[in-house]
Design an enzyme around this catalytic site. Structure first.
Site, PDB file in Angstrom:
ATOM      1  N   THR A  93     -24.710  -0.854  -1.396  1.00 40.06           N
ATOM      2  CA  THR A  93     -23.443  -1.348  -0.843  1.00 40.06           C
ATOM      3  C   THR A  93     -23.796  -2.495   0.092  1.00 40.06           C
ATOM      4  O   THR A  93     -24.443  -2.283   1.123  1.00 40.06           O
ATOM      5  CB  THR A  93     -22.721  -0.248  -0.028  1.00 40.06           C
ATOM      6  OG1 THR A  93     -22.511   0.870  -0.882  1.00 40.06           O
ATOM      7  CG2 THR A  93     -21.393  -0.747   0.507  1.00 40.06           C
ATOM      8  N   LYS A 168     -15.421  -1.853  -3.773  1.00 39.56           N
ATOM      9  CA  LYS A 168     -15.988  -0.784  -2.938  1.00 39.56           C
ATOM     10  C   LYS A 168     -15.497  -0.902  -1.490  1.00 39.56           C
ATOM     11  O   LYS A 168     -15.055   0.084  -0.891  1.00 39.56           O
ATOM     12  CB  LYS A 168     -17.520  -0.878  -3.010  1.00 39.56           C
ATOM     13  CG  LYS A 168     -18.284  -0.133  -1.944  1.00 39.56           C
ATOM     14  CD  LYS A 168     -18.603   1.278  -2.332  1.00 39.56           C
ATOM     15  CE  LYS A 168     -19.236   2.020  -1.172  1.00 39.56           C
ATOM     16  NZ  LYS A 168     -19.456   3.407  -1.393  1.00 39.56           N
ATOM     17  N   LYS A 243     -20.500   1.118   8.531  1.00 37.59           N
ATOM     18  CA  LYS A 243     -21.142   0.020   7.780  1.00 37.59           C
ATOM     19  C   LYS A 243     -20.130  -0.614   6.818  1.00 37.59           C
ATOM     20  O   LYS A 243     -19.973  -1.834   6.772  1.00 37.59           O
ATOM     21  CB  LYS A 243     -22.341   0.570   6.990  1.00 37.59           C
ATOM     22  CG  LYS A 243     -22.992  -0.455   6.081  1.00 37.59           C
ATOM     23  CD  LYS A 243     -23.999   0.136   5.115  1.00 37.59           C
ATOM     24  CE  LYS A 243     -24.425  -0.921   4.112  1.00 37.59           C
ATOM     25  NZ  LYS A 243     -25.327  -0.441   3.078  1.00 37.59           N
TER      26      LYS A 243
HETATM   27  P1  NAD Z   1     -31.753   5.197   2.305  1.00 38.12           P
HETATM   28  O1  NAD Z   1     -32.065   4.511   3.581  1.00 38.12           O
HETATM   29  O2  NAD Z   1     -31.981   6.660   2.183  1.00 38.12           O
HETATM   30  O3  NAD Z   1     -32.562   4.480   1.097  1.00 38.12           O
HETATM   31  C1  NAD Z   1     -32.875   3.117   1.060  1.00 38.12           C
HETATM   32  C2  NAD Z   1     -34.338   3.002   0.651  1.00 38.12           C
HETATM   33  O4  NAD Z   1     -34.681   1.637   0.449  1.00 38.12           O
HETATM   34  C3  NAD Z   1     -35.310   3.540   1.706  1.00 38.12           C
HETATM   35  O5  NAD Z   1     -36.045   4.611   1.161  1.00 38.12           O
HETATM   36  C4  NAD Z   1     -36.176   2.332   2.053  1.00 38.12           C
HETATM   37  O6  NAD Z   1     -37.527   2.684   2.319  1.00 38.12           O
HETATM   38  C5  NAD Z   1     -36.052   1.506   0.805  1.00 38.12           C
HETATM   39  N1  NAD Z   1     -36.377   0.090   0.969  1.00 38.12           N
HETATM   40  C6  NAD Z   1     -35.947  -0.782   1.935  1.00 38.12           C
HETATM   41  N2  NAD Z   1     -36.446  -2.009   1.710  1.00 38.12           N
HETATM   42  C7  NAD Z   1     -37.213  -1.919   0.587  1.00 38.12           C
HETATM   43  C8  NAD Z   1     -37.998  -2.842  -0.159  1.00 38.12           C
HETATM   44  N3  NAD Z   1     -38.116  -4.121   0.215  1.00 38.12           N
HETATM   45  N4  NAD Z   1     -38.639  -2.408  -1.256  1.00 38.12           N
HETATM   46  C9  NAD Z   1     -38.544  -1.102  -1.646  1.00 38.12           C
HETATM   47  N5  NAD Z   1     -37.828  -0.171  -0.979  1.00 38.12           N
HETATM   48  C10 NAD Z   1     -37.173  -0.584   0.119  1.00 38.12           C
HETATM   49  O7  NAD Z   1     -30.237   4.830   1.971  1.00 38.12           O
HETATM   50  P2  NAD Z   1     -29.275   5.524   0.889  1.00 38.12           P
HETATM   51  O8  NAD Z   1     -28.427   6.534   1.572  1.00 38.12           O
HETATM   52  O9  NAD Z   1     -30.075   5.899  -0.308  1.00 38.12           O
HETATM   53  O10 NAD Z   1     -28.308   4.304   0.550  1.00 38.12           O
HETATM   54  C11 NAD Z   1     -28.721   3.236  -0.295  1.00 38.12           C
HETATM   55  C12 NAD Z   1     -27.519   2.322  -0.509  1.00 38.12           C
HETATM   56  O11 NAD Z   1     -26.456   3.069  -1.103  1.00 38.12           O
HETATM   57  C13 NAD Z   1     -26.961   1.719   0.791  1.00 38.12           C
HETATM   58  O12 NAD Z   1     -26.575   0.408   0.538  1.00 38.12           O
HETATM   59  C14 NAD Z   1     -25.773   2.621   1.098  1.00 38.12           C
HETATM   60  O13 NAD Z   1     -24.776   1.977   1.858  1.00 38.12           O
HETATM   61  C15 NAD Z   1     -25.272   2.948  -0.304  1.00 38.12           C
HETATM   62  N6  NAD Z   1     -24.519   4.214  -0.403  1.00 38.12           N
HETATM   63  C16 NAD Z   1     -24.962   5.338   0.222  1.00 38.12           C
HETATM   64  C17 NAD Z   1     -24.216   6.521   0.109  1.00 38.12           C
HETATM   65  C18 NAD Z   1     -24.673   7.792   0.783  1.00 38.12           C
HETATM   66  O14 NAD Z   1     -23.883   8.749   0.855  1.00 38.12           O
HETATM   67  N7  NAD Z   1     -25.918   7.872   1.256  1.00 38.12           N
HETATM   68  C19 NAD Z   1     -23.036   6.534  -0.647  1.00 38.12           C
HETATM   69  C20 NAD Z   1     -22.630   5.363  -1.317  1.00 38.12           C
HETATM   70  C21 NAD Z   1     -23.392   4.213  -1.181  1.00 38.12           C
END
Ligand code: NAD
Length: 309
Positions: A93, A168, A243
């Protein structure tokens, strides 16, 4: 079956990648955090030493990263090295501007791309029932759809590049505003001596009906599955709601759109987060509106239950 590179194996990425493995795809994954790579390996993902290694031989590249700057930086790094026919899917997102920039980077290297953010949270990612909102050309969408299927309950093609992200943040702005509206109504009802159940029974079948009330009721009782019944454990964390509301405000400013209630909702969630409640479910905003926000919401929920008895 395809070879898929999956970059960003966090709370969402790991269960999504696991569902691709279950569907028979060969998944090459990378994340910056070793603990997330360990989980990925347990799920059958082939763990790679970096993003460049992960895209080697991949027909499809999926990113699931925290914010726009991460996506743009990863695209700038790997797009020049990607196979000529590969398809880039970003499910993070992020802001609409960064999403469009990511598409431009892909286009510059003759790659097809779609933005495909999701709703459904970690539960939906694990169950393979996420809603994907996709933006990009018809051709890119047609290629992406079967890849997304094992992770999806629903896949909607919203329009051209950036439209998925636009859908979204518009949806989540409705959600933030409606949750505050429903919460305010319960707080007023309490002051007027009206029971939660009575308000629910009326509003859930009247013109006040909405998802925040009928599926995600912010007070315990009327909807047993809602986070209000388990100490406001997320669910959908208030930090993530903030966010998304901020992304909506950024987009509104860029597009010169009037979103005064969206702005107000962002401010309320900002205050709520600043009081240490970013890890609570976003429906816990009801406690903030009651004026008991300095307590933890778990303590507030217990107090409210005691008051009701
Ligand atoms: P998270 O922080 O658990 O996962 C993100 C991952 O990206 C981390 O493990 C981090 O180490 C990795 N990362 C960052 N930079 C990187 C790079 N350069 N190379 C490789 N890995 C890298 O977050 P999440 O909860 O999994 O969310 C991910 C996305 O999904 C976000 O944009 C969030 O807004 C969206 N989202 C989350 C939810 C939820 O309920 N958690 C729901 C809908 C959407």
């Amino acid at each position: 079956m395809a070879t898929i590179a999956f970059i960003g194996l966090g709370n969402m990425g790991n269960p999504m990648a696991a569902n691709l493995v279950k569907a028979g795809h060969s998944v090459q994954g990378f994340d910056l955090l070793p603990e997330n790579l360990k989980i990925a390996a347990e799920n059958g993902v082939t763990v790679m030493a970096g993003a460049t290694a992960a895209i080697k031989g991949a027909e499809v590249v999926i990113t699931m990263l925290p914010a726009g700057r991460h996506v743009v930086s990863v695209y700038e790094d790997i797009a020049p090295k990607a196979g000529k026919d590969s398809l880039f899917i970003d499910s993070s997102t992020i802001d609409v501007e960064s999403a469009r920039k990511a598409h431009e980077i892909a286009k510059r290297h003759d790659l097809m791309s779609i933005d495909a953010p999701v709703s459904g949270g970690v539960g939906g990612a694990t169950a393979g029932t996420l809603t994907f909102m996709a933006g990009g050309s018809n051709e890119a969408f047609a290629r992406a759809e079967p890849i997304l299927e094992p992770m999806a309950g629903r896949i909607v093609h919203c329009g051209e590049a950036g439209s998925g992200q636009a859908a979204k943040i518009c949806n989540n702005m409705i959600l933030g505003i409606s949750m505050i509206g429903v919460s305010e109504a319960f707080v007023l009802a309490e002051k007027l001596g009206l029971s939660h159940q009575a308000l629910f029974d009326v509003a859930s079948t009247s013109s006040g009906q909405c998802w925040s009330l009928t599926s995600y009721c912010p007070v315990p009782g009327p909807v047993p599955a809602s986070p209000a019944n388990r100490g406001y454990k997320p669910g959908f964390a208030a930090a993530l709601m903030l966010k998304d509301l901020k992304l909506a405000q950024e987009a509104a400013q860029t597009a010169n759109a009037s979103t005064p209630l969206g702005a107000h909702a962002a401010q309320l969630y900002n205050l709520f987060n600043a009081h240490g409640h970013g890890g609570d479910d976003f429906s816990a905003i009801v406690n903030f509106l009651r004026g008991i926000f300095p307590e933890t919401t778990e303590a507030a929920a217990k107090k409210q239950k005691k008051d009701q008895i």
